[in-house]
Design a protein around this motif. Sequence first.
Motif, PDB file in Angstrom:
ATOM      1  N   VAL A 159     -36.233 -48.577 -25.259  1.00  0.00           N
ATOM      2  CA  VAL A 159     -35.090 -48.287 -24.062  1.00  0.00           C
ATOM      3  C   VAL A 159     -33.937 -47.526 -24.302  1.00  0.00           C
ATOM      4  CG1 VAL A 159     -34.082 -50.219 -23.267  1.00  0.00           C
ATOM      5  CG2 VAL A 159     -35.043 -48.362 -21.442  1.00  0.00           C
ATOM      6  N   ASP A 160     -33.364 -46.087 -23.468  1.00  0.00           N
ATOM      7  CA  ASP A 160     -32.144 -45.266 -23.306  1.00  0.00           C
ATOM      8  C   ASP A 160     -32.059 -44.968 -25.331  1.00  0.00           C
ATOM      9  OD1 ASP A 160     -31.620 -45.909 -21.005  1.00  0.00           O
ATOM     10  OD2 ASP A 160     -30.365 -48.307 -21.682  1.00  0.00           O
ATOM     11  N   HIS A 161     -33.297 -44.810 -26.003  1.00  0.00           N
ATOM     12  CA  HIS A 161     -32.897 -44.398 -27.267  1.00  0.00           C
ATOM     13  C   HIS A 161     -33.525 -42.717 -27.386  1.00  0.00           C
ATOM     14  CE1 HIS A 161     -32.856 -47.591 -30.239  1.00  0.00           C
ATOM     15  NE2 HIS A 161     -31.670 -48.508 -29.178  1.00  0.00           N
ATOM     16  N   GLY A 162     -33.449 -42.192 -26.469  1.00  0.00           N
ATOM     17  CA  GLY A 162     -33.911 -41.028 -25.660  1.00  0.00           C
ATOM     18  C   GLY A 162     -35.191 -40.346 -25.775  1.00  0.00           C
ATOM     19  N   LYS A 163     -35.899 -41.002 -25.632  1.00  0.00           N
ATOM     20  CA  LYS A 163     -37.385 -40.564 -25.379  1.00  0.00           C
ATOM     21  C   LYS A 163     -37.458 -39.508 -24.469  1.00  0.00           C
ATOM     22  CE  LYS A 163     -39.182 -44.491 -24.207  1.00  0.00           C
ATOM     23  NZ  LYS A 163     -37.688 -45.164 -24.031  1.00  0.00           N
ATOM     24  N   THR A 164     -36.766 -39.864 -22.804  1.00  0.00           N
ATOM     25  CA  THR A 164     -36.551 -39.028 -21.827  1.00  0.00           C
ATOM     26  C   THR A 164     -36.559 -38.082 -22.805  1.00  0.00           C
ATOM     27  OG1 THR A 164     -37.378 -40.255 -20.846  1.00  0.00           O
ATOM     28  CG2 THR A 164     -36.966 -38.137 -19.363  1.00  0.00           C
ATOM     29  N   SER A 165     -35.117 -37.728 -22.821  1.00  0.00           N
ATOM     30  CA  SER A 165     -33.412 -36.506 -23.036  1.00  0.00           C
ATOM     31  C   SER A 165     -34.682 -35.747 -24.269  1.00  0.00           C
ATOM     32  CB  SER A 165     -32.333 -37.034 -23.747  1.00  0.00           C
ATOM     33  OG  SER A 165     -32.350 -37.685 -22.636  1.00  0.00           O
ATOM     34  N   LEU A 166     -35.165 -36.122 -25.182  1.00  0.00           N
ATOM     35  CA  LEU A 166     -35.888 -35.669 -26.138  1.00  0.00           C
ATOM     36  C   LEU A 166     -37.139 -34.831 -25.529  1.00  0.00           C
ATOM     37  CD1 LEU A 166     -35.946 -35.078 -29.542  1.00  0.00           C
ATOM     38  CD2 LEU A 166     -37.702 -36.669 -29.512  1.00  0.00           C
ATOM     39  N   ALA A 181     -34.108 -39.226 -35.727  1.00  0.00           N
ATOM     40  CA  ALA A 181     -33.035 -40.460 -36.026  1.00  0.00           C
ATOM     41  C   ALA A 181     -32.191 -39.431 -34.893  1.00  0.00           C
ATOM     42  CB  ALA A 181     -32.588 -40.377 -37.016  1.00  0.00           C
ATOM     43  N   ASN A 182     -32.009 -39.983 -33.758  1.00  0.00           N
ATOM     44  CA  ASN A 182     -30.946 -39.420 -32.419  1.00  0.00           C
ATOM     45  C   ASN A 182     -29.991 -39.670 -32.232  1.00  0.00           C
ATOM     46  OD1 ASN A 182     -31.796 -37.923 -30.211  1.00  0.00           O
ATOM     47  ND2 ASN A 182     -32.219 -39.258 -28.262  1.00  0.00           N
ATOM     48  N   LYS A 183     -29.390 -39.340 -31.136  1.00  0.00           N
ATOM     49  CA  LYS A 183     -27.776 -39.437 -30.454  1.00  0.00           C
ATOM     50  C   LYS A 183     -26.944 -38.933 -32.402  1.00  0.00           C
ATOM     51  CE  LYS A 183     -29.398 -41.985 -27.170  1.00  0.00           C
ATOM     52  NZ  LYS A 183     -28.513 -43.297 -26.272  1.00  0.00           N
ATOM     53  N   ILE A 184     -27.375 -38.011 -33.514  1.00  0.00           N
ATOM     54  CA  ILE A 184     -26.376 -37.667 -34.270  1.00  0.00           C
ATOM     55  C   ILE A 184     -25.072 -37.096 -33.092  1.00  0.00           C
ATOM     56  CG2 ILE A 184     -28.295 -37.599 -35.981  1.00  0.00           C
ATOM     57  CD1 ILE A 184     -27.919 -34.614 -35.867  1.00  0.00           C
ATOM     58  N   ASP A 185     -25.433 -36.481 -32.518  1.00  0.00           N
ATOM     59  CA  ASP A 185     -23.954 -36.066 -32.489  1.00  0.00           C
ATOM     60  C   ASP A 185     -22.494 -37.159 -31.606  1.00  0.00           C
ATOM     61  OD1 ASP A 185     -23.791 -36.123 -28.506  1.00  0.00           O
ATOM     62  OD2 ASP A 185     -25.839 -36.643 -29.189  1.00  0.00           O
ATOM     63  N   THR A 186     -23.150 -38.077 -31.658  1.00  0.00           N
ATOM     64  CA  THR A 186     -22.352 -39.533 -31.188  1.00  0.00           C
ATOM     65  C   THR A 186     -21.644 -39.826 -32.726  1.00  0.00           C
ATOM     66  OG1 THR A 186     -24.063 -40.726 -31.657  1.00  0.00           O
ATOM     67  CG2 THR A 186     -23.775 -40.209 -29.220  1.00  0.00           C
ATOM     68  N   VAL A 235     -31.979 -35.513 -35.413  1.00  0.00           N
ATOM     69  CA  VAL A 235     -31.759 -35.025 -34.392  1.00  0.00           C
ATOM     70  C   VAL A 235     -30.752 -35.169 -33.620  1.00  0.00           C
ATOM     71  CG1 VAL A 235     -34.519 -34.612 -34.285  1.00  0.00           C
ATOM     72  CG2 VAL A 235     -33.355 -36.662 -32.721  1.00  0.00           C
ATOM     73  N   SER A 236     -30.225 -34.194 -31.874  1.00  0.00           N
ATOM     74  CA  SER A 236     -29.222 -34.622 -30.799  1.00  0.00           C
ATOM     75  C   SER A 236     -30.145 -34.214 -29.901  1.00  0.00           C
ATOM     76  CB  SER A 236     -27.841 -34.361 -31.284  1.00  0.00           C
ATOM     77  OG  SER A 236     -27.862 -34.357 -29.769  1.00  0.00           O
ATOM     78  N   ALA A 237     -30.830 -34.533 -28.925  1.00  0.00           N
ATOM     79  CA  ALA A 237     -31.737 -34.313 -27.765  1.00  0.00           C
ATOM     80  C   ALA A 237     -30.854 -34.006 -26.568  1.00  0.00           C
ATOM     81  CB  ALA A 237     -32.311 -35.444 -26.585  1.00  0.00           C
ATOM     82  N   LEU A 238     -29.117 -34.778 -26.646  1.00  0.00           N
ATOM     83  CA  LEU A 238     -28.431 -33.327 -25.622  1.00  0.00           C
ATOM     84  C   LEU A 238     -28.027 -31.914 -26.553  1.00  0.00           C
ATOM     85  CD1 LEU A 238     -26.455 -34.575 -24.025  1.00  0.00           C
ATOM     86  CD2 LEU A 238     -24.579 -34.814 -25.651  1.00  0.00           C
ATOM     87  N   THR A 239     -27.381 -31.847 -27.985  1.00  0.00           N
ATOM     88  CA  THR A 239     -27.286 -30.365 -28.320  1.00  0.00           C
ATOM     89  C   THR A 239     -28.847 -29.577 -28.824  1.00  0.00           C
ATOM     90  OG1 THR A 239     -26.847 -31.827 -30.860  1.00  0.00           O
ATOM     91  CG2 THR A 239     -25.358 -31.444 -29.461  1.00  0.00           C
TER      92      THR A 239
HETATM   93  P1  GDP Z   1     -35.612 -43.453 -22.508  1.00  0.00           P
HETATM   94  O1  GDP Z   1     -35.376 -44.377 -22.398  1.00  0.00           O
HETATM   95  O2  GDP Z   1     -35.784 -43.170 -24.388  1.00  0.00           O
HETATM   96  O3  GDP Z   1     -36.279 -42.352 -21.978  1.00  0.00           O
HETATM   97  O4  GDP Z   1     -33.608 -42.165 -23.373  1.00  0.00           O
HETATM   98  P2  GDP Z   1     -33.134 -41.307 -22.196  1.00  0.00           P
HETATM   99  O5  GDP Z   1     -33.860 -40.396 -22.103  1.00  0.00           O
HETATM  100  O6  GDP Z   1     -32.788 -41.392 -21.122  1.00  0.00           O
HETATM  101  O7  GDP Z   1     -31.202 -41.443 -22.390  1.00  0.00           O
HETATM  102  C1  GDP Z   1     -30.995 -41.990 -22.389  1.00  0.00           C
HETATM  103  C2  GDP Z   1     -28.789 -42.758 -22.299  1.00  0.00           C
HETATM  104  O8  GDP Z   1     -28.999 -41.543 -23.852  1.00  0.00           O
HETATM  105  C3  GDP Z   1     -28.906 -41.399 -20.997  1.00  0.00           C
HETATM  106  O9  GDP Z   1     -27.886 -41.408 -20.713  1.00  0.00           O
HETATM  107  C4  GDP Z   1     -28.744 -39.646 -22.383  1.00  0.00           C
HETATM  108  O10 GDP Z   1     -28.438 -38.649 -22.297  1.00  0.00           O
HETATM  109  C5  GDP Z   1     -28.183 -40.264 -23.616  1.00  0.00           C
HETATM  110  N1  GDP Z   1     -28.614 -39.578 -24.643  1.00  0.00           N
HETATM  111  C6  GDP Z   1     -30.176 -39.751 -24.926  1.00  0.00           C
HETATM  112  N2  GDP Z   1     -30.233 -38.895 -25.975  1.00  0.00           N
HETATM  113  C7  GDP Z   1     -28.959 -38.270 -26.414  1.00  0.00           C
HETATM  114  C8  GDP Z   1     -27.990 -37.988 -27.718  1.00  0.00           C
HETATM  115  O11 GDP Z   1     -29.153 -37.207 -28.396  1.00  0.00           O
HETATM  116  N3  GDP Z   1     -26.766 -37.565 -27.729  1.00  0.00           N
HETATM  117  C9  GDP Z   1     -26.922 -38.329 -26.842  1.00  0.00           C
HETATM  118  N4  GDP Z   1     -24.365 -38.420 -26.654  1.00  0.00           N
HETATM  119  N5  GDP Z   1     -26.834 -39.312 -25.850  1.00  0.00           N
HETATM  120  C10 GDP Z   1     -27.851 -39.040 -25.526  1.00  0.00           C
END
Ligand code: GDP
Length: 361
Positions: free
Chosen positions: A24-31, A137-142, A205-209
């Motif tokens: 949870v919160d690792h970025g599935k939805t964002s991706l 491997a997500n959130k590399i932008d951080t 990857v970065s789901a953000l950028t």
């Molecule tokens: P899920 O629970 O796996 O579906 O995770 P979410 O997609 O809801 O992401 C959880 C949090 O991480 C959210 O606040 C997103 O904005 C943030 N997030 C997801 N991907 C990235 C990323 O690649 N970079 C950054 N900086 N934040 C991210």
Amino acid sequence: MSDTDSTSQSDTLRTPIVAVLGHVDHGKTSLLDKIRGSAVSDGEAGAITQHIGATAVPLETVSQMAGSLVKPEDFDLPGLLFIDTPGHHSFSTLRSRGGALADIAILVVDVNDSFQPQTEEAIDILKRTGTPFIVAANKIDTTPGWNPQEGEPIQKSYEAQSKRARSKLDEKLYEIIGELSDMGFSSDFYWRVQNFQSNIGVVPVSALTGEGIPDLLGVLMGLSQRYMKDEMAIDVAGPGSGTVLEVKEERGFGATLDVVLYDGTIRAGDTVVVGGANDPIVTEVRALLQPRPNAEIRTEKRFDKVDSVRAAAGVKIAAPDLEDAMAGAPVRVVGDRDIDEVIREVEAELADIEVTTEEEG
Ligand code: GDP
């Protein structure tokens, strides 16, 4: 008459089904949102179609997003179908004829958080179901000092980073590779992987950028084309087979099924057999529903009726007597087969699902 299908390849090969898993919160939805968003903003040509519980991205659009990493002429699979799996437990009950419903999975791992309980749980499920996967491997932008390169392939993104940022990221990636090794998987940065059947590819990857998303799509297409082409060759015109994602009450329709169709074709009016809480349900499809285009997928309440749907796709089925249908259960179009035989098939599969669910407690 509407001509919704211009790709001739899809007459013989179906779309690989891709699931996204992770803590949870690792970025599935964002991706998934990023992939959908880029597909939409990349213009009309073969724009994505949102299905019930799934998003279809045609090859043309994958190629637009992935640039030189996916040249359409190198592929004859019609694209990728991403399914929205609500959780791990549902993923493990989502099967197709005893195997996993998803042909391939993306395991999302936050580079800052590395492996967490649900990451390990996901790996166990992937192992058990024999589902090939890659790691995003997500959130590399951080990464401290990161210089973001919107939507670029990872190679280009790396080149734009300071030595320090690069080595910071590498450190985190090696931690993930180490965790995978502890769980019995050898893995490496995806560009170093020669044989994806014995090595897991790690894609930063970065789901953000959107950095690295071209690579992710490229690896998914490459793997599917190389290792799954035979499985994708189905009789698309044959009687449909699918798996129930959810049973949902819809105003005006009563109990409906959100289904991922993984084989053949389903048509309005078809007789279908569906796995139920008691006995298999035999019913007739009253309507096939798809979300209206350009509508927000999560809040969508209005549907378009379609005459038929071919695999692989998500679709909502409206039919009488679906109250006892179960998530994870099989759906079969009877077609010109003996109905008792189809009922037996559905019963056998249900028994298999029940055993799996009990094992998970
Ligand atoms: P899920 O629970 O796996 O579906 O995770 P979410 O997609 O809801 O992401 C959880 C949090 O991480 C959210 O606040 C997103 O904005 C943030 N997030 C997801 N991907 C990235 C990323 O690649 N970079 C950054 N900086 N934040 C991210």
